[in-house]
Design a protein around this motif. Structure first.
Motif, PDB file in Angstrom:
ATOM      1  N   GLU A  70     -22.873  49.420 -15.388  1.00  0.00           N
ATOM      2  CA  GLU A  70     -22.643  49.995 -16.725  1.00  0.00           C
ATOM      3  C   GLU A  70     -22.183  51.449 -16.577  1.00  0.00           C
ATOM      4  O   GLU A  70     -21.343  51.936 -17.324  1.00  0.00           O
ATOM      5  CB  GLU A  70     -23.929  49.927 -17.540  1.00  0.00           C
ATOM      6  N   GLU A  71     -22.761  52.179 -15.610  1.00  0.00           N
ATOM      7  CA  GLU A  71     -22.555  53.623 -15.587  1.00  0.00           C
ATOM      8  C   GLU A  71     -21.117  54.036 -15.264  1.00  0.00           C
ATOM      9  O   GLU A  71     -20.641  55.063 -15.747  1.00  0.00           O
ATOM     10  CB  GLU A  71     -23.512  54.286 -14.583  1.00  0.00           C
TER      11      GLU A  71
ATOM     12  N   ALA B 155     -16.779  52.806 -16.837  1.00  0.00           N
ATOM     13  CA  ALA B 155     -18.119  52.421 -17.275  1.00  0.00           C
ATOM     14  C   ALA B 155     -18.037  51.066 -17.968  1.00  0.00           C
ATOM     15  O   ALA B 155     -16.982  50.624 -18.396  1.00  0.00           O
ATOM     16  CB  ALA B 155     -18.660  53.477 -18.232  1.00  0.00           C
ATOM     17  N   MET B 156     -19.204  50.399 -18.068  1.00  0.00           N
ATOM     18  CA  MET B 156     -19.302  49.088 -18.727  1.00  0.00           C
ATOM     19  C   MET B 156     -18.300  48.101 -18.129  1.00  0.00           C
ATOM     20  O   MET B 156     -17.654  47.314 -18.835  1.00  0.00           O
ATOM     21  CB  MET B 156     -19.114  49.187 -20.229  1.00  0.00           C
TER      22      MET B 156
ATOM     23  N   TRP C  62     -11.116  57.832 -20.783  1.00  0.00           N
ATOM     24  CA  TRP C  62     -11.292  58.499 -19.476  1.00  0.00           C
ATOM     25  C   TRP C  62      -9.886  58.655 -18.888  1.00  0.00           C
ATOM     26  O   TRP C  62      -9.222  57.642 -18.583  1.00  0.00           O
ATOM     27  CB  TRP C  62     -12.160  57.675 -18.540  1.00  0.00           C
TER      28      TRP C  62
ATOM     29  N   ARG D 135     -14.264  61.817 -26.433  1.00  0.00           N
ATOM     30  CA  ARG D 135     -14.869  60.792 -27.282  1.00  0.00           C
ATOM     31  C   ARG D 135     -14.892  61.258 -28.744  1.00  0.00           C
ATOM     32  O   ARG D 135     -14.959  62.456 -29.030  1.00  0.00           O
ATOM     33  CB  ARG D 135     -16.317  60.519 -26.848  1.00  0.00           C
TER      34      ARG D 135
ATOM     35  N   ALA E 289     -23.132  57.927 -26.579  1.00  0.00           N
ATOM     36  CA  ALA E 289     -22.822  57.341 -25.267  1.00  0.00           C
ATOM     37  C   ALA E 289     -22.256  55.936 -25.466  1.00  0.00           C
ATOM     38  O   ALA E 289     -22.491  55.287 -26.474  1.00  0.00           O
ATOM     39  CB  ALA E 289     -24.087  57.267 -24.411  1.00  0.00           C
ATOM     40  N   GLY E 290     -21.514  55.483 -24.459  1.00  0.00           N
ATOM     41  CA  GLY E 290     -21.013  54.114 -24.478  1.00  0.00           C
ATOM     42  C   GLY E 290     -22.068  53.167 -23.925  1.00  0.00           C
ATOM     43  O   GLY E 290     -22.953  53.584 -23.172  1.00  0.00           O
TER      44      GLY E 290
ATOM     45  N   HIS F 280     -28.696  61.545 -18.271  1.00  0.00           N
ATOM     46  CA  HIS F 280     -27.799  61.768 -17.110  1.00  0.00           C
ATOM     47  C   HIS F 280     -28.253  63.028 -16.387  1.00  0.00           C
ATOM     48  O   HIS F 280     -27.463  63.858 -15.969  1.00  0.00           O
ATOM     49  CB  HIS F 280     -26.325  61.849 -17.529  1.00  0.00           C
TER      50      HIS F 280
HETATM   51  O1  HGY Z   1     -20.452  56.996 -20.167  1.00  0.00           O
HETATM   52  C1  HGY Z   1     -21.296  56.498 -20.925  1.00  0.00           C
HETATM   53  O2  HGY Z   1     -21.317  56.747 -22.119  1.00  0.00           O
HETATM   54  C2  HGY Z   1     -22.356  55.578 -20.379  1.00  0.00           C
HETATM   55  O3  HGY Z   1     -23.444  56.365 -19.976  1.00  0.00           O
HETATM   56  N1  HGY Z   1     -21.863  54.803 -19.268  1.00  0.00           N
END
Ligand code: HGY
Ligand code: MN
Ligand code: MN
Length: 416
Positions: free
Chosen positions: A132-133, A140-141, A219, A292, A360-361, A386
């Motif tokens: 996920e990170e 991520a995800m 990103w 974001r 956050a995602g 984080h």
């Molecule tokens: O980047 C994010 O929002 C998540 O922590 N992966």
């Protein structure tokens, strides 16, 4: 007389003890965790989670992205399952709760239903999503994105970490390539319980975040090409300084985000200089800009402006500039019916709550593309995440898990 499950509560101590036990695997150096995806520590965390689930009577399925699905059968084998998920992988300097709370809260929901001898019509599946990170392998995800059909497995398998190791090789190395076709599973609903990772709930003194939306993300990975040269003997007028270009781009990103307040963020968390020698001007600088916003228009306008102004900055310095979008999802609206179920559960339980947009995602951002999905959040101390100092209270953890239990049971339907 109370109806079945009417005053259900989870076992707060059992949930907390599990969190502390999992935190022993892949410890950080300051009280948090470094259990990065597809490392031996991740594999150990997966095995511990599997052992707890199997002791609770769940059966495991694993797909070709290493996603773990732990099933508690329902009374109606034809009913699609209600999924509860999040992630066990952490940042390199991560906290003990980001992602882990949601996975272990799912296990606690199952354990509590077992204790109460409550059966549900729909099966319940507790899920651990791989990577996920996005810290080791961008984006991520990643695995939930493949599950939702947004990313291909070939793309995912080819993603490389800073040491040049690929996702596919590392997943095979730790022995977690499953036999299920990723994305074949269908969901009746998906719930994700997560720490807020921001300051709002604590500041507003609310126990529960009823998450209605999640902000979108880009990103942008920049590769700047300068000329390696001596930092001492090279005259300032002769330099092709990719490091200077990066610094000016980072400053510009800050300016763009601040000019789009409220509701936009932008920053850089990772930079790689090559050759990264203190007396050599960098030949190459690679860094990822993370922007974001919950507002689609603002998010895309920020991206366009940053890419244009970065090209101008580099051109003025004679530095080469290439950019690749290595992560993206549009702002997400969660399922109104499930959101209402979460809000009702908080009200029935007497927990203070407020609507929240996730900063956050999360994997729920991708499951929302293939099934009704929503999230529940609990506060975290100082809004910090984080960071190894990430902290929550046992009371916060269990209040959100009580809400999760109640909303999941309402959606999975208690069998008579
Ligand atoms: O980047 C994010 O929002 C998540 O922590 N992966
Ligand atoms: Mn997370
Ligand atoms: Mn995270």
């Amino acid at each position: 007389m109370a109806a079945p499950g009417e005053n259900m509560r989870v076992n707060a101590d059992r949930l907390w003890d599990c969190l502390m036990e999992m935190a022993k695997i892949g410890p950080g150096i300051a009280g948090g965790n470094n259990r990065q995806t597809l490392t031996d520590a991740d594999a150990a965390g997966r095995r511990l989670f599997q052992s707890w689930c199997e002791a609770a009577g769940l059966t495991m399925g694993v797909d070709t992205m290493g996603n773990m699905f732990m099933t508690r059968p329902g009374t109606d084998p034809d009913a699609l399952p209600v999924y509860i998920g999040s992630h066990l992988d952490t940042q390199p300097t991560g906290g003990k709760y980001d992602g882990v709370l949601g996975v272990l809260a799912g296990l606690e929901v199952v354990r509590s239903l077992n204790d109460l001898n409550i059966k549900t019509k729909h099966p319940i599946v507790v899920t651990n999503w791989t990577n996920e990170e996005g810290a080791r392998f961008a984006p991520a995800m990643l695995a939930s994105g493949v599950f939702a059909g947004v990313l291909t497995q070939d793309y995912a398998y080819g993603r490389k970490d800073m040491d040049g190791k690929s996702f596919g090789e590392e997943l095979a190395r730790i022995g977690w390539v499953g036999d299920e076709t990723v994305g074949a599973r269908k969901m009746h609903a998906y719930f994700e319980y997560h720490i807020e990772q921001g300051p709002i709930l604590e500041a507003e003194d609310k126990q529960i975040g009823v998450v209605t939306h999640c902000q979108g993300l880009w990103w942008l990975e920049f590769t700047l090409t300068g000329r390696e040269a001596h930092t001492g003997s090279t005259p300032m007028t002769m330099r092709v300084n990719a490091g200077l270009a990066m610094a000016r781009i980072m400053e510009m990103v800050q300016t763009v985000a601040m000019e789009n307040q409220p509701g936009c963020v932008g920053g850089v968390g990772q930079v790689k200089f090559s050759p990264n020698s203190r007396n050599v001007l960098p030949g190459t600088v690679v860094f990822t800009v993370d922007i974001r916003s919950p507002d689609q228009g603002k998010l895309d306008a920020m991206r366009a402006r940053i890419e244009t102004e970065a090209a101008d900055i580099c051109s003025a310095l004679g530095v080469g500039c290439a950019v690749e979008a290595v992560g993206h999802f549009d702002p997400v609206t969660f399922d109104p019916t499930l959101v209402a179920s979460v809000r009702k559960a908080a009200e029935e339980l007497g927990y203070s709550h407020m609507n929240l947009i996730s900063g956050a995602g999360h994997d729920a951002c991708w499951t929302a593309k293939v099934a009704p999905s929503t999230m529940i959040m609990c506060p975290c101390v100082g809004g910090l995440s984080h960071n190894e100092a990430e902290e929550i209270s046992k009371e916060w953890a269990s209040a959100g898990c009580d809400v999760l239990l109640r909303a999941v049971v309402e959606t999975a339907e208690i069998a008579g």
